[in-house]
Design an enzyme around this catalytic site. Structure first.
Site, short mmCIF file in Angstrom:
data_model
loop_
_atom_site.label_atom_id
_atom_site.label_comp_id
_atom_site.label_asym_id
_atom_site.label_seq_id
_atom_site.Cartn_x
_atom_site.Cartn_y
_atom_site.Cartn_z
N HIS A 146 24.79 12.08 2.26
CA HIS A 146 24.46 10.98 1.76
C HIS A 146 23.68 11.39 0.01
CE1 HIS A 146 21.95 7.90 0.26
NE2 HIS A 146 21.10 8.22 -0.35
N TYR A 190 25.37 10.05 -4.15
CA TYR A 190 24.41 10.11 -5.24
C TYR A 190 25.35 10.96 -6.16
CZ TYR A 190 21.57 7.29 -3.13
OH TYR A 190 20.69 6.22 -2.47
N SER A 219 24.27 4.44 -19.26
CA SER A 219 23.51 5.35 -20.80
C SER A 219 23.68 4.53 -21.81
CB SER A 219 22.42 6.10 -20.01
OG SER A 219 21.94 6.70 -19.05
N THR A 272 16.25 3.67 -9.37
CA THR A 272 16.73 2.84 -9.85
C THR A 272 16.78 1.77 -10.38
OG1 THR A 272 18.50 3.47 -7.30
CG2 THR A 272 19.10 2.23 -8.46
C1 HEO Z 1 28.22 5.72 -4.80
C2 HEO Z 1 27.35 5.00 -3.74
C3 HEO Z 1 26.44 4.54 -3.24
C4 HEO Z 1 24.78 4.31 -3.56
C5 HEO Z 1 24.45 4.61 -4.87
C6 HEO Z 1 24.21 3.73 -2.49
C7 HEO Z 1 23.22 3.79 -2.91
C8 HEO Z 1 22.62 2.85 -1.53
N1 HEO Z 1 22.87 3.07 0.02
FE1 HEO Z 1 24.63 3.45 0.32
N2 HEO Z 1 24.94 3.67 -1.42
C9 HEO Z 1 26.18 4.54 -2.20
C10 HEO Z 1 27.29 4.49 -0.98
C11 HEO Z 1 27.84 4.46 0.83
N3 HEO Z 1 26.52 3.71 1.54
C12 HEO Z 1 26.95 3.97 2.17
C13 HEO Z 1 26.53 3.59 3.63
C14 HEO Z 1 24.44 2.90 3.90
C15 HEO Z 1 23.59 3.12 4.71
C16 HEO Z 1 24.13 3.27 5.76
C17 HEO Z 1 24.47 2.00 6.48
C18 HEO Z 1 25.22 2.03 8.08
O1 HEO Z 1 25.87 3.28 7.82
O2 HEO Z 1 24.39 1.33 8.99
C19 HEO Z 1 21.89 2.31 3.82
C20 HEO Z 1 21.30 2.26 4.52
C21 HEO Z 1 22.81 2.57 2.26
C22 HEO Z 1 21.83 2.55 1.33
C23 HEO Z 1 21.59 2.21 0.37
C24 HEO Z 1 21.14 2.37 -0.36
C25 HEO Z 1 19.18 1.76 -0.53
C26 HEO Z 1 21.23 2.59 -1.44
C27 HEO Z 1 20.34 2.56 -3.03
O3 HEO Z 1 20.02 3.80 -3.65
C28 HEO Z 1 20.68 1.23 -3.75
C29 HEO Z 1 19.31 1.24 -4.84
C30 HEO Z 1 19.91 -0.18 -5.79
C31 HEO Z 1 19.17 -1.12 -6.07
C32 HEO Z 1 17.97 -1.31 -4.96
C33 HEO Z 1 19.22 -2.42 -6.64
C34 HEO Z 1 18.85 -2.54 -8.36
C35 HEO Z 1 17.60 -2.50 -8.27
C36 HEO Z 1 16.82 -3.29 -9.33
C37 HEO Z 1 17.18 -4.17 -9.87
C38 HEO Z 1 14.85 -3.35 -8.28
C39 HEO Z 1 14.72 -3.94 -7.63
C40 HEO Z 1 15.17 -4.19 -5.89
C41 HEO Z 1 14.03 -3.09 -5.03
C42 HEO Z 1 13.17 -2.53 -5.69
C43 HEO Z 1 14.18 -3.34 -3.91
N4 HEO Z 1 24.10 2.98 2.23
C44 HEO Z 1 27.82 4.46 2.63
C45 HEO Z 1 28.64 4.70 3.94
C46 HEO Z 1 29.58 5.67 4.49
C47 HEO Z 1 30.44 5.45 5.82
O4 HEO Z 1 29.15 5.30 6.67
O5 HEO Z 1 31.49 5.47 5.51
C48 HEO Z 1 28.41 4.89 1.45
C49 HEO Z 1 29.63 5.54 0.68
CU LIG Z 2 23.21 7.31 2.32
#
Ligand code: HEO
Ligand SMILES: [Cu+2]
Ligand code: HEM
Lengths: 115, 701, 330, 221
Positions: B302, B306, B317, B377
């Site tokens: 995780h 990031y 930015s 974010t």
């Molecule tokens: C650059 C890469 C990156 C980034 C930035 C993120 C960001 C996030 N990720 Fe993701 N992820 C990434 C890459 C991955 N994620 C994964 C898997 C993964 C899983 C596991 C799912 C599963 O295995 O079943 C979850 C629960 C999340 C959640 C999130 C959340 C909540 C964010 C948050 O950071 C997102 C935040 C952004 C938002 C919310 C949008 C903008 C916000 C606004 C507009 C404000 C208003 C909205 C709210 C207040 C909700 N990610 C996996 C899987 C790996 C694998 O299994 O192989 C990868 C590679």
């Molecule tokens: Cu994650």
């Protein structure tokens, strides 16, 4: 290169630092001997024992940091203190989380692994 | 195999060659896959040979050695990192296209064997994360960050070389695995017990372990280097809260690297112990427990995502501010949001294994923690939008990527939040919904960030702009290709299609997989456009040159020096009085001026440490993969000797005389003086030589 | 690799075509319906060309509805509120997630006036074995459950990590060697759904599927009865076949059963005592518990039978005694 | 660079504190000139140590989770010996103290022979520690406590020998520094090297506190 002559101030400082190392060593020694002795020679309750060992270890770590590694609250060393504190925070999150998660998993699906 | 050959070659045999199985077994499937694998191996061998022949023919070995491979210059190291990243990007995209093609015809069949498909998604994922994304962002930070904080180099230039060497060794190992196959089929996550000896005895998993380990070590060292540089090498007056946002994100990324990489080192290290020394950490028998691996892997995994996204946040930015002609909105808030994200990213790793069976309260706690990341974010997203609001927006190529990013990333973030709801994750975990989510973050987030940065800073690094027309084409192909290739996966995921499936039995998947396949082709076009863009730009480099250094009317210090910058970056270290330091300077009419006095500059001397570490690291890893113990021991000893010997070296510095600095600088200033400044409307024309007209009233704010 | 299954491309392409040309909506219930909110009639027709199934009149959408604590209203798995009356959670998203996650914890038994049916699931490379401990039977390739009755699963893996998932019923759960995870599901209507492994575990991963058939109580009893009569003993030979890598069909053919039908159910009776926990503990299975002397493989009984359908509890063909039996492959 | 220069710098007694730029031992006024470059080096080394600390921390946590994984094999009570753990602890603790003495010799005396004396004593204590640790492992092996026996033992052998490996590395580094001192004298890089090694050495002692408390004493009680 031969031994340098110390001026008065330096000599004082040197003695002080030497004393500090000796203090550190003595404290660490005591904090090591207590848990070893408790485990070797007494049979107090296990929980109490573990807590004592833990506290001694924690204090000893601080003693090492303070007397051997010269980590203090002095203003000019804040950056490093912050570094260490941040590391401790991450350690607590990662290790605490690991223990929390895994023992919960054990309890739910692998009771044999509960120690 | 005789004892002698096996003690030399370990377990490496003829069957490692990609066409071997084809010779043995003549079924259509084996032949098709054999031909593909052999073609790939041939490309690697031919590519390497061609490179060697070309360099020899041009007589450039000495130049390469003394100007690049042994150079401690952070700018050159950065560029080399990016070259590695681009080569690996090309390979991984081609692999992705093969996977998409397979799934497009994968209704109960297709043309790839399951084994081959397994290697494809494993190498694709591993390469994209460890050998494309990490080197790319490391390269860009390497190049830009010291310039932005007014430093001459990183704190530890030789360590920087070693980092590059280790990454290069890892990438080379992955490339070699195409020729001496196979690679792992355990996915980029490499979950045991599937990757344990009893289920996967071959060399594949070992390739994966050592490639990843090399990359991890490299990133840890890089993180330390960046963090110390930012803490200790800022120019006078560059307080932390005057640093450009990109440098801030670089700092947070560095901290994540320092603390996020160790869990992976532990996980892969223990897996290696299981495989090599018969340990039982994650085995199914004798008290082993694979859940520990999953926990450790994601404690890295995780923070890793990031690490991948923060530098793009910083890049965007800068891009939003520069091309809106405005100061970034809410600088302090953005900094705080970045820090929040960095710290929070250590508290959510369990969301990758909600379904493992732990209690609901744990799932809920980690789910809520995950959603919290949406808040900082979101703050960033709003700040970017407010930066554009009432700005004089120029839709340059970096800006197109940035706008593509902001729209698509919000969507991906929302699906992330959906996944973070444990009870929903029980439905879509391990499905293509997840694959769609993370590509939705990685492509518009990470990759667009990198491409935007390339278009943005390329003129700084090479002295000429990248051609815009092909740049736009590439950007649009990326955006459209991405949407075509990955939006269908959301649907497929909801329909229950598991990730990593080579084939499926549901005809209703077919329209979606075919669409996704078309999207992959558009992405291939995007890659092609990028290549053409590069070629055209190099061809027209004289017309597009921007030697005066400031083609975009930039705001931070890197734009204040010539393009390309001199080895020592700044003839005299600048003093900083505000954020957007260079913009302030320009506003006061103080840009492009000679200092009162020049002094001698001490720079790090060339060193072969990086090359040595690359060679010994690669040799050691290769020996470990194929059980060539002599090689492992030999290379290990060589590493040790090299490190110890380095300690005895005392001539580690080189001095550049004040006179030479003065001559170079004054020559450049003279040229600048003869250049006509341009308005922003001429930005993309050949009139742009990197000298903007003085900022109009209010541009500085 | 040269898997035995990927030899004849032509035949499979042909089969694939046959499927594409099927009428729209012929998905076999693999859509995670509750999530999408689509509730399509006819969802549960299958594509194997079994007439008994295509005419299946029962075509209501399924979701694993949990009866939650009253203050939470009705929540489907995907987290949609169905009943708006108790929306006081709206104010606090975190609290909502917290309660919802607890309510939908797969370990949590489903409230019902009926006792749950216990089923034990063991994952192999690349198939699932379903053990019905109370009934003393086991099946492979098809999971038959009574509708409208909660099912309490205990799950483990005899090999690497896998993830057990019936999209239409909800909640996947990991299965791991030496460990037991739990899952509670309920089909609130009869139907036929695809089941899968979601966690990659090698070459046969995409073939590790099964059909879940939710039937009424009487049909379920018939199914149990017939399995007890016609089942193949799960003896040492059969178990060795199961332990080999391969999918359901490989097992069927190795046991000398017909493998032409993808939905074939392999029925086992009798089965060793407490097989599930023995596998979980990794201890040797007590084969002596199978009181029937192990018959010659595939000579006395057939174990591949058409599965019970909802409207026809049994058909003469389903006994299919006429199948050619092959010798068990070593 | 050279010390002659350094002694030329005004040594104002009241400013010593301001020379304490980095954590760990500061060499103070006498070495002011080198302090600037050293500050970066030492800070970098601290960061590296902290990264390493995460590795150890996770291995500790993993070890605790594997306590139940003895798989019927020998556990801590059968395998560990209080006496040897105590000897190892004493050796390492004393070596930390002697390294402190070496640091003081460097800081106040620039007395090479005294410095070398304390460094060699430290080295011997370190090697002694390694000797007893290996002996310990040997007895464990004899009792059937091999890493391939159980998950628990695997966890033990991934944690404790990793510390030993670090100590080995530190010893090699110490020897290399002695070699550098022989070739180049007590110049700035050697001093920085000793400062960083000191941090590593004390750090390894801290990790050992965790090992003897958690692994040995925790296991034996
Ligand atoms: C650059 C890469 C990156 C980034 C930035 C993120 C960001 C996030 N990720 Fe993701 N992820 C990434 C890459 C991955 N994620 C994964 C898997 C993964 C899983 C596991 C799912 C599963 O295995 O079943 C979850 C629960 C999340 C959640 C999130 C959340 C909540 C964010 C948050 O950071 C997102 C935040 C952004 C938002 C919310 C949008 C903008 C916000 C606004 C507009 C404000 C208003 C909205 C709210 C207040 C909700 N990610 C996996 C899987 C790996 C694998 O299994 O192989 C990868 C590679
Ligand atoms: Cu994650
Ligand atoms: C450029 C276009 C890309 C395409 C067409 C593409 C396509 C794919 C495909 C088809 C898969 C396999 C999905 C499955 O499991 O069924 C996959 C997996 C993956 N991709 Fe990409 N991808 C692209 C870019 C990227 C980028 C830029 C990254 C990372 C920076 C990335 C990281 C991954 C990862 C981590 C996996 C998972 C591998 C695994 O399952 O072990 N991809 N991608």
């Amino acid at each position: 290169m031969s031994a340098r002559q110390l001026d008065e101030h330096e000599a004082r400082e040197c003695r002080a630092e030497q004393r500090s190392y000796v203090w550190g060593f003595a404290l660490a020694l005591v904090l090591t001997l207590i848990p070893f002795a408790l485990v070797a020679f007494t049979d107090i309750k296990q929980m109490t024992l573990w807590i004592t060992i833990g506290i001694c270890a924690l204090v000893q770590v601080i003693v090492h940091l303070r007397f051997f590694m010269h980590i203090t609250f002095a203003k000019n060393k804040r950056e490093d203190l912050l570094l260490i504190l941040f590391t401790v925070l991450i350690l607590v999150i990662l290790c605490g989380g690991t223990l929390w998660i895994l023992f919960d998993l054990y309890q739910r699906m692998l009771p044999g692994m509960m120690p | 195999m005789s004892d002698v050959t096996s003690s030399i070659f370990g377990r490496l045999g003829w069957d490692a060659l990609p066409f071997w199985s084809m010779l043995r077994d003549h079924s259509a499937m084996t032949i098709i896959n054999g031909v593909i694998a052999t073609g790939a191996a041939g490309m690697v061998v031919l590519g390497a040979l061609a490179a060697i022949v070309l360099v020899t023919w041009l007589g450039k070995w000495k130049y390469l050695w003394s100007e690049w491979f042994t150079s401690p210059d952070h700018k050159k190291i950065g560029i080399m990192f990016i070259v590695i990243a681009l080569v690996m990007l090309a390979r991984a995209i081609i692999e992705a296209v093969f996977m998409r093609a397979q799934q497009a015809v994968g209704l109960d069949g297709g043309f790839l064997t399951a084994e081959h498909f397994g290697q494809l998604f494993t190498t694709h994922g591993t390469i994209m994360v460890f050998f494309m994304a990490m080197p790319f962002l490391t390269g860009i930070i390497n190049y830009v960050m010291p310039l932005q904080i007014g430093a001459r180099d990183l704190s530890f230039p030789v360590l920087n070389q070693v980092s590059l060497g280790l990454t290069a060794a890892g990438a080379a190992l992955v490339m070699i695995s195409l020729v001496l196959a196979p690679f792992s089929i355990g996915g980029w996550t490499g979950y045991p017990p599937f990757t344990e000896l009893s289920y996967n005895p071959g060399a594949g998993v070992d390739y994966w372990i050592w490639a990843v380990t090399l990359s991890t070590l490299s990133s840890t060292l890089t993180g330390i280097n960046f963090a110390v540089t930012i803490f200790k090498k800022r120019a006078p007056g560059m307080k932390l809260f005057r640093m450009p946002l990109f440098t801030w994100t670089a700092l947070c990324t560095a901290i994540l690297m320092i603390f996020g990489m160790p869990p992976l080192t532990v996980a892969t290290g223990l897996l290696a112990l299981d495989r090599y020394l018969d340990f039982h950490m994650f085995t199914t028998d004798l008290g082993g427990n694979m859940m520990n691996y999953v926990n450790l892997f994601w404690a890295f995994g995780h923070p890793e995502v990031y690490i991948l996204i923060l530098p793009p946040f910083g890049i965007f930015s800068e891009v939003f501010a520069t091309f809106s002609g405005k100061r970034i909105y809410g600088y302090r808030i953005l900094v705080v949001a970045t820090m929040c994200i960095a710290v929070l990213s250590f508290t959510v790793w369990l969301h990758h294994f909600f379904t493992m069976g732990q209690s609901a309260h744990i799932n809920a706690a980690f789910g809520i923690a995950t959603m919290l990341i949406g808040i900082p974010t979101g703050v960033k997203v709003y700040d970017w939008m407010l930066t554009m609001y009432r700005g004089r927006i120029r839709l340059s190529v970096p800006m197109v990527y940035a706008i593509g990013f902001i729209m698509l990333f919000v969507l991906g973030g929302m699906t992330g939040v959906i996944l973070a709801t444990p009870s929903v994750d029980y439905q879509v975990h391990n499905s293509l919904f997840l694959v769609a989510h993370f590509h939705n973050m990685l492509i518009p987030g990470l990759l667009f960030g990198m491409l935007s940065a390339t278009n943005f800073w390329f003129p700084k690094a090479f002295g000429f702009r990248l051609e815009e027309r092909w740049g736009y084409r590439a950007a649009f192909c990326w955006i459209i290709g991405f949407m075509l290739a990955f939006f269908p996966l959301y649907v497929l995921g909801l329909m229950g299609m598991p990730r990593r499936s080579v084939a499926f039995l549901e005809p209703q998947y077919l329209p979606w997989t075919i669409t996704a396949g078309l999207g992959a082709l558009v992405i291939l076009c995007a890659l092609l456009c990028l290549l053409i863009q590069l070629w055209v730009s190099v061809r027209d480099r004289h017309a597009n040159n921007v030697f005066a250094g400031d083609p975009w009317d930039g705001r931070s210090l890197e734009w204040s020096v010539s393009s390309p910058p001199p080895e020592y970056n700044f003839p005299v270290l600048p003093e900083i009085y505000s954020i957007d330091a260079f913009m302030t300077e320009k506003d006061r009419g103080q840009g492009w001026q000679a200092p009162d006095q020049y002094v001698d500059i001490e720079m790090p001397a060339n060193s072969a440490m990086g090359v040595i570490m690359a060679v010994t690291g690669l040799a050691m890893a290769f020996g470990l993969v194929w059980h060539m113990w002599w090689l492992v021991i030999g290379a290990g000893l060589a590493t040790l000797v090299a490190i110890i010997a380095r300690g005895f070296v005392r001539h580690t510095k080189r001095t550049i005389s004040a006179m030479e600095v003065q001559r170079t600088h004054e020559h450049w200033l003279e040229q600048v003086r003869r250049t006509t400044p341009i308005k922003r409307s001429q930005e993309q024309s050949t009139a742009n030589h990197g000298l903007p007209v003085a900022p109009i009233e209010g541009a500085v704010q | 690799m040269a898997s035995g299954h990927v030899t004849d491309i032509a035949v499979r392409l042909q089969r694939a075509h046959a499927r594409i040309h099927e009428p729209a909506g012929a998905d076999c219930g693999s859509t995670a319906a509750p999530f999408l909110g689509h509730r399509r009639a006819g969802d549960d027709r299958d594509h194997s060309g079994d007439p008994a199934n295509t005419s299946d009149p029962v075509a209501l959408p399924l979701s694993r509805r949990c009866r939650l604590p009253p203050e939470m209203g009705h929540v489907s798995l995907a987290g949609h509120h169905h009943v708006g009356s108790t929306d006081r959670d709206r104010g606090c998203h975190g609290g909502y997630i917290w309660r919802q996650t607890h309510a939908l914890d797969p370990y949590r038994p489903l409230p019902s006036d009926q006792p749950p049916l216990e089923i034990q699931v063991v994952g192999y490379d690349w198939k699932w074995l379903f053990i019905y401990p109370e009934q003393g039977i086991a099946t492979m390739g098809q999971l038959v459950i009574p509708a409208n009755r909660p099912i309490s699963f205990e799950l483990t893996s005899a090999t690497v990590l896998q993830s057990f998932f019936i999209p239409a019923l909800g909640s996947q759960i990991d299965v791991m060697n030496r460990m037991m995870t739990r899952l509670h599901l309920e089909a609130d209507h009869p139907g036929r759904f695809e089941g899968k492994n979601m966690q990659y575990n090698g070459e046969g991963f995409h073939r590790q599927r099964f059909i879940t058939r939710a039937v009424d109580a009487k049909t379920f009893d018939d199914f149990v009865e017939r399995t007890r009569q016609q089942g193949q003993p799960l003896d040492q030979n059969a178990y060795e076949v199961i332990m080999k890598k391969g999918d359901n069909r490989d097992v069927a053919s190795a046991l000398g059963l017909d493998k032409s039908d993808t939905d074939a159910v392999i029925r086992f009776f009798p089965i060793p005592d407490d097989l599930f926990h023995t596998i979980m503990a990794g201890s040797p299975i007590n084969w002596s518990a199978i009181d029937v002397p192990p018959p010659q493989l595939g000579t006395t009984r057939t174990s591949v039978v058409q599965t019970p359908s909802n409207d026809k509890s049994s058909s003469p063909e389903s006994l299919s005694p006429s199948h050619e039996r092959k010798e068990a492959q070593p | 660079m050279s010390l002659q220069n350094a002694s030329g710098i005004e040594r104002n007694a009241h400013h010593t504190e301001s020379y304490a730029r980095h954590p760990g031992l500061n060499l103070g006024a006498a070495h002011a000139q080198e302090e600037d470059t050293r500050e970066e080096m030492v800070f970098g080394f601290w960061v590296f140590m902290m990264s390493d600390l995460i590795i150890f921390g996770l291995l500790f946590a993993t070890y605790v989770t594997m306590l139940g994984g003895t798989a019927g094999g020998p556990g801590p009570k059968e395998l560990f010996e209080m006496k040897s753990a105590f000897i190892e602890t004493m050796l390492l603790l004393t070596s930390s103290f002697t390294f402190g003495m070496a640091s003081l010799a460097l800081k106040y005396r620039e007395d090479k022979s005294r410095l070398v004396f304390w460094l060699v004593v430290t080295l011997l204590l370190g090697v002694g520690f390694l000797f007893f640790e290996l002996k310990d492992f040997h007895t464990m092996f004899d009792k059937g406590g091999v890493p391939s026996r159980s998950g628990y033992l695997s966890a033990f052998f991934s944690l404790v020998p990793l510390h030993g490996l670090h100590v080995t590395g530190a010893c090699i580094w110490l020897v290399a520094l002695l070699g550098q001192m022989a070739v180049h004298g007590l110049d700035a890089p050697v001093k920085t090297g000793i400062l960083r090694l000191a941090i590593l050495w004390h750090f390894l002692d801290i990790v050992w506190i965790g090992i003897f408390s958690l692994v040995y004493l925790g296991g034996l009680s």
